[in-house]
Write a protein that holds these residues in place. Structure first.
Motif, PDB file in Angstrom:
ATOM      1  N   TYR A 239       0.869  -1.177   0.000  1.00 43.17           N
ATOM      2  CA  TYR A 239       0.000   0.000   0.000  1.00 43.17           C
ATOM      3  C   TYR A 239       0.907   1.228   0.000  1.00 43.17           C
ATOM      4  CZ  TYR A 239      -3.362  -3.399   1.895  1.00 43.17           C
ATOM      5  OH  TYR A 239      -4.154  -4.494   2.109  1.00 43.17           O
ATOM      6  N   GLU A 240       1.011   1.902  -1.125  1.00 44.06           N
ATOM      7  CA  GLU A 240       1.862   3.081  -1.222  1.00 44.06           C
ATOM      8  C   GLU A 240       1.171   4.179  -2.021  1.00 44.06           C
ATOM      9  OE1 GLU A 240       6.417   1.385  -0.828  1.00 44.06           O
ATOM     10  OE2 GLU A 240       5.703   2.031  -2.805  1.00 44.06           O
ATOM     11  N   TRP A 241       1.232   5.378  -1.473  1.00 47.51           N
ATOM     12  CA  TRP A 241       0.766   6.595  -2.160  1.00 47.51           C
ATOM     13  C   TRP A 241       1.916   7.579  -2.093  1.00 47.51           C
ATOM     14  CZ3 TRP A 241       0.307  11.680  -0.574  1.00 47.51           C
ATOM     15  CH2 TRP A 241      -0.513  12.522  -1.342  1.00 47.51           C
ATOM     16  N   VAL A 242       2.376   8.041  -3.261  1.00 51.41           N
ATOM     17  CA  VAL A 242       3.547   8.907  -3.321  1.00 51.41           C
ATOM     18  C   VAL A 242       3.174  10.210  -4.014  1.00 51.41           C
ATOM     19  CG1 VAL A 242       5.965   9.130  -3.976  1.00 51.41           C
ATOM     20  CG2 VAL A 242       5.005   6.857  -3.562  1.00 51.41           C
ATOM     21  N   LEU A 243       3.484  11.331  -3.381  1.00 48.14           N
ATOM     22  CA  LEU A 243       3.342  12.646  -3.989  1.00 48.14           C
ATOM     23  C   LEU A 243       4.739  13.166  -4.284  1.00 48.14           C
ATOM     24  CD1 LEU A 243       0.950  15.502  -3.167  1.00 48.14           C
ATOM     25  CD2 LEU A 243       3.403  16.005  -3.189  1.00 48.14           C
ATOM     26  N   TRP A 244       5.001  13.387  -5.568  1.00 51.55           N
ATOM     27  CA  TRP A 244       6.318  13.839  -6.005  1.00 51.55           C
ATOM     28  C   TRP A 244       6.315  15.360  -6.144  1.00 51.55           C
ATOM     29  CZ3 TRP A 244       9.691  10.014  -5.754  1.00 51.55           C
ATOM     30  CH2 TRP A 244       9.259   8.710  -5.982  1.00 51.55           C
ATOM     31  N   GLY A 245       7.211  16.046  -5.440  1.00 51.19           N
ATOM     32  CA  GLY A 245       7.325  17.493  -5.517  1.00 51.19           C
ATOM     33  C   GLY A 245       8.712  17.930  -5.928  1.00 51.19           C
ATOM     34  N   THR A 246       8.837  19.180  -6.363  1.00 52.26           N
ATOM     35  CA  THR A 246      10.146  19.702  -6.754  1.00 52.26           C
ATOM     36  C   THR A 246      11.028  20.007  -5.549  1.00 52.26           C
ATOM     37  OG1 THR A 246       9.205  21.947  -6.845  1.00 52.26           O
ATOM     38  CG2 THR A 246       9.288  20.696  -8.912  1.00 52.26           C
ATOM     39  N   ARG A 247      10.430  20.281  -4.401  1.00 47.77           N
ATOM     40  CA  ARG A 247      11.194  20.583  -3.191  1.00 47.77           C
ATOM     41  C   ARG A 247      11.282  19.362  -2.283  1.00 47.77           C
ATOM     42  NH1 ARG A 247       8.906  25.618  -0.456  1.00 47.77           N
ATOM     43  NH2 ARG A 247       9.914  26.552  -2.291  1.00 47.77           N
ATOM     44  N   ARG A 248      10.164  18.735  -2.020  1.00 47.78           N
ATOM     45  CA  ARG A 248      10.124  17.510  -1.230  1.00 47.78           C
ATOM     46  C   ARG A 248       9.040  16.601  -1.784  1.00 47.78           C
ATOM     47  NH1 ARG A 248      11.049  21.278   2.818  1.00 47.78           N
ATOM     48  NH2 ARG A 248      12.961  20.906   4.038  1.00 47.78           N
ATOM     49  N   SER A 249       9.258  15.320  -1.597  1.00 48.23           N
ATOM     50  CA  SER A 249       8.245  14.328  -1.946  1.00 48.23           C
ATOM     51  C   SER A 249       7.810  13.622  -0.674  1.00 48.23           C
ATOM     52  CB  SER A 249       8.801  13.317  -2.953  1.00 48.23           C
ATOM     53  OG  SER A 249       9.167  13.970  -4.165  1.00 48.23           O
ATOM     54  N   LEU A 251       5.783  10.046   0.955  1.00 51.66           N
ATOM     55  CA  LEU A 251       5.348   8.664   0.781  1.00 51.66           C
ATOM     56  C   LEU A 251       4.471   8.269   1.964  1.00 51.66           C
ATOM     57  CD1 LEU A 251       5.426   5.655  -0.187  1.00 51.66           C
ATOM     58  CD2 LEU A 251       7.649   5.482   0.982  1.00 51.66           C
ATOM     59  N   LEU A 252       3.233   7.871   1.660  1.00 50.70           N
ATOM     60  CA  LEU A 252       2.350   7.275   2.668  1.00 50.70           C
ATOM     61  C   LEU A 252       2.359   5.775   2.433  1.00 50.70           C
ATOM     62  CD1 LEU A 252       0.170   7.528   4.913  1.00 50.70           C
ATOM     63  CD2 LEU A 252      -1.524   7.648   3.061  1.00 50.70           C
ATOM     64  N   ARG A 253       2.787   5.027   3.427  1.00 51.30           N
ATOM     65  CA  ARG A 253       2.904   3.572   3.285  1.00 51.30           C
ATOM     66  C   ARG A 253       2.106   2.888   4.382  1.00 51.30           C
ATOM     67  NH1 ARG A 253       8.828   2.114   3.393  1.00 51.30           N
ATOM     68  NH2 ARG A 253       8.763   2.469   1.135  1.00 51.30           N
ATOM     69  N   ASP A 254       1.419   1.811   3.983  1.00 57.86           N
ATOM     70  CA  ASP A 254       0.687   0.981   4.952  1.00 57.86           C
ATOM     71  C   ASP A 254      -0.278   1.807   5.801  1.00 57.86           C
ATOM     72  OD1 ASP A 254       1.965  -1.226   3.975  1.00 57.86           O
ATOM     73  OD2 ASP A 254       3.520  -1.243   5.513  1.00 57.86           O
ATOM     74  N   TRP A 255      -0.970   2.743   5.150  1.00 61.59           N
ATOM     75  CA  TRP A 255      -2.078   3.493   5.716  1.00 61.59           C
ATOM     76  C   TRP A 255      -1.678   4.592   6.700  1.00 61.59           C
ATOM     77  CZ3 TRP A 255      -6.473   2.573   3.200  1.00 61.59           C
ATOM     78  CH2 TRP A 255      -6.639   1.320   2.586  1.00 61.59           C
ATOM     79  N   ASP A 265      17.362   9.345   0.405  1.00 58.20           N
ATOM     80  CA  ASP A 265      16.537   8.245   0.885  1.00 58.20           C
ATOM     81  C   ASP A 265      15.294   8.774   1.592  1.00 58.20           C
ATOM     82  OD1 ASP A 265      18.421   6.473  -0.077  1.00 58.20           O
ATOM     83  OD2 ASP A 265      19.419   6.228   1.881  1.00 58.20           O
ATOM     84  N   TRP A 266      14.266   7.922   1.649  1.00 57.38           N
ATOM     85  CA  TRP A 266      13.078   8.262   2.416  1.00 57.38           C
ATOM     86  C   TRP A 266      13.425   8.317   3.896  1.00 57.38           C
ATOM     87  CZ3 TRP A 266       9.327  10.160  -0.286  1.00 57.38           C
ATOM     88  CH2 TRP A 266       9.018   9.667  -1.553  1.00 57.38           C
ATOM     89  N   ARG A 267      12.922   9.359   4.572  1.00 59.88           N
ATOM     90  CA  ARG A 267      13.106   9.505   6.008  1.00 59.88           C
ATOM     91  C   ARG A 267      11.743   9.566   6.681  1.00 59.88           C
ATOM     92  NH1 ARG A 267      15.540  13.732   3.775  1.00 59.88           N
ATOM     93  NH2 ARG A 267      14.190  15.190   4.910  1.00 59.88           N
ATOM     94  N   PRO A 268      11.574   8.907   7.823  1.00 64.76           N
ATOM     95  CA  PRO A 268      10.269   8.940   8.495  1.00 64.76           C
ATOM     96  C   PRO A 268       9.930  10.333   8.999  1.00 64.76           C
ATOM     97  CG  PRO A 268      11.896   7.813   9.852  1.00 64.76           C
ATOM     98  CD  PRO A 268      12.544   8.049   8.531  1.00 64.76           C
ATOM     99  N   VAL A 269       8.657  10.690   8.915  1.00 67.86           N
ATOM    100  CA  VAL A 269       8.149  11.956   9.433  1.00 67.86           C
ATOM    101  C   VAL A 269       7.508  11.682  10.791  1.00 67.86           C
ATOM    102  CG1 VAL A 269       6.511  13.842   9.078  1.00 67.86           C
ATOM    103  CG2 VAL A 269       7.741  12.865   7.118  1.00 67.86           C
ATOM    104  N   PRO A 270       7.968  12.335  11.855  1.00 66.80           N
ATOM    105  CA  PRO A 270       7.351  12.115  13.168  1.00 66.80           C
ATOM    106  C   PRO A 270       5.880  12.556  13.142  1.00 66.80           C
ATOM    107  CG  PRO A 270       9.451  13.269  13.380  1.00 66.80           C
ATOM    108  CD  PRO A 270       9.109  13.281  11.929  1.00 66.80           C
TER     109      PRO A 270
END
Length: 317
Positions: A239-249, A251-255, A265-270
């Motif tokens: 389950y992945e939803w990715v929004l690609w942006g010019t400044r930041r992208s 990723l919503l994973r597993d709901w 690399d992808w970094r977790p958002v607190p």
């Protein structure tokens, strides 16, 4: 017990969960519940001695002493039950999808507008803390220019194990992962980027049963939204939803897991606050019943836009 009287129709996986949540919710009392399957009734009745159970959904919809009805029935039954409940002055909280036929979805939207009662569809992403955070970041300009969105889903087994008792989910007429899961992510994209239009879609079906693959290009304004979903593959559930942006992208994973990247690399958002659940969405529904307009609760008009996109895939098969 709360002062809002909620009747429940449908006691499968979601109906049973909502019954337990509503019965413990400070805003609600559950006087009535029904399911066509007397086995489901027999399983749940001992744990809820204060609820009158039955096998006639219309006994709940027509009950004069209810304020609202929650629908967890197969989607082809949503329209007649919801329209009758709304016309009788009740609020309606429905599982998704809104309906199957677009005419039924429009009937539900119009009945809700005519009745002026609270109406909502239970999209799990409507109040998830990860969604609220990416919405805040996006509106704050964190993404820069949005270049596109990817919706990527995979199901080694369909229906999923927890849904094995819902036979209709395996069929093409009402089931499939497009209606059951892709709809959540279409809702999310509509919410963050605006209404979607269909550019091109394709769907693969087996000889018997629901879809095995779906691919599509949608657009939110000029922003491309790509859908790729598959079932029956040898591989993990995805389950992945990715929004690609010019400044930041983002990723919503597993709901409920949110990540960001500014080129590496992808970094977790607190994340803080309540994760979002049936309990929190019932709280929002109670607020809607009292005349508020919660932004984190999808109404029938929103759900109809989602349905129109999802059903476009089925018209290609």
């Amino acid at each position: 017990m709360g002062d809002l009287r909620l009747g429940i129709v449908g006691l499968g996986a979601m109906g049973a969960e909502m019954l337990a949540v509503a019965a413990a919710h400070p805003d609600f009392t559950v006087p009535l519940a029904a399911d066509l399957d007397d086995g489901a009734v027999a399983r749940l009745a001992p744990a809820h001695p204060g609820v009158a159970f039955g096998t006639d959904p219309w006994a709940v919809v027509d009950a004069p002493d209810l304020d609202a009805v929650y629908l967890a029935t197969p989607p082809s039954s949503h329209a007649p039950l919801a329209v009758a409940a709304l016309d009788a002055g009740k609020a309606v909280f429905s599982e998704k999808p809104l309906a199957i036929g677009l005419a039924d979805g429009r009937r539900m939207r119009d009945a809700a507008a005519r009745a002026g009662r609270a109406n909502a569809v239970n999209f799990a992403l409507s109040d998830r803390h990860a969604v609220l955070e990416v919405e805040r970041l996006l509106h704050g300009g964190g993404a820069g220019t949005v270049l596109g969105v990817d919706i990527r889903l995979a199901f080694p087994r369909w229906p999923r194990d927890f849904q094995s008792g819902a036979d209709w989910l395996a069929g093409r007429a009402q089931g499939g992962f497009l209606r059951e899961v892709v709809s959540h992510f279409v809702y999310l994209t509509d919410r963050l980027l605006g209404p979607l239009r269909v550019d091109q879609v394709s769907t693969d079906y087996p000889a018997d049963g629901s879809e095995t693959a779906a691919h599509g290009l949608l657009r939110a304004g000029d922003t491309p939204v790509r859908v790729a979903a598959i079932a029956g593959q040898a591989g993990p559930e995805l389950y992945e939803w990715v929004l690609w942006g010019t400044r930041r992208s983002y990723l919503l994973r597993d709901w409920s897991e949110l990540y960001t990247s500014d080129g590496g690399d992808w970094r977790p958002v607190p994340l803080t606050g309540d994760r979002g659940s049936e309990h929190t969405r019932l709280t929002l529904f109670a607020a809607a019943m009292r005349g508020e307009h919660p932004a984190d609760l999808a109404d029938f008009a929103t759900a109809l836009r989602v349905q129109e996109v999802v059903e476009s895939f089925h018209r290609t098969g």
